[in-house]
Design a protein around this motif. Structure first.
Motif: not given
Length: 189
Positions: A59-73
């Protein structure tokens, strides 16, 4: 059982450093994400307590990707996930998500197999399994909408046409998101 069939064991020390037991070195979350992208299963265990921390770190890996603008969700999906934790539908969500991602993986595999010899995708080919995934998601949404308070469910009521219109709009939005996801997948190949 070969080394690649077993999950890669990562131990978390009290200092919160992550230790790869196969290579005997410290790793970062980006390293773990790379292992997973390469097809490895990963298990993260707290060295002192023995607790399995895999879910927390994923979940932390997903949150970091999302916060860097790599929006998948999309925000709508995140909202629905939060909502599912507080509704009766929560028991359905994990199975639905697992089945949807399995269909997505199968579709990606079939899409890669469907490429021509020259390495170019067939532009007329549709994503395999898309219709089945769409039908499954529609069935899921019907089940979810019936379980949420204020959506009618099996109780019925005088506002059924308005509820049907709202459900149709929700389904249209899901179809739009699926089409966007399909376009992104096509762009990856």
């Amino acid at each position: 059982m070969s080394k690649d069939d077993q999950p890669l064991l990562i131990k978390r020390y009290a200092s919160r450093r992550l230790y790869n037991t196969e290579t005997s070195d410290y790793v970062t979350l980006d390293d773990i994400a790379g292992f997973i992208r390469d097809g490895r299963e990963v298990q993260i265990i707290d060295l002192k307590s023995g607790d399995d921390l895999t879910r927390q770190y994923l979940l932390q890996i997903i949150a970091e990707h999302e916060s860097r603008g790599e929006n998948v969700l999309p925000v709508d999906v995140l909202t629905d996930l939060v909502r599912s934790y507080t509704t009766q539908a929560q028991s359905v969500v994990p199975q639905f998500l697992a089945a949807s991602f399995e269909m997505l993986r199968e579709g990606q595999s079939k899409m890669m197999e469907g490429m021509t010899m020259g390495g170019m995708p067939n532009p007329m080919a549709k994503m395999p399994g898309f219709e089945a995934m769409q039908a499954q998601q529609e069935a899921f949404m019907k089940a979810m909408m019936g379980a949420w308070p204020g959506t009618g469910g099996s109780a019925g009521g005088s506002s059924a046409p308005a509820q049907d219109e709202e459900k149709a709009e929700d389904l249209d939005e899901i179809k739009k998101q699926l089409a966007e996801l399909q376009a992104k997948l096509s762009g990856l190949s």
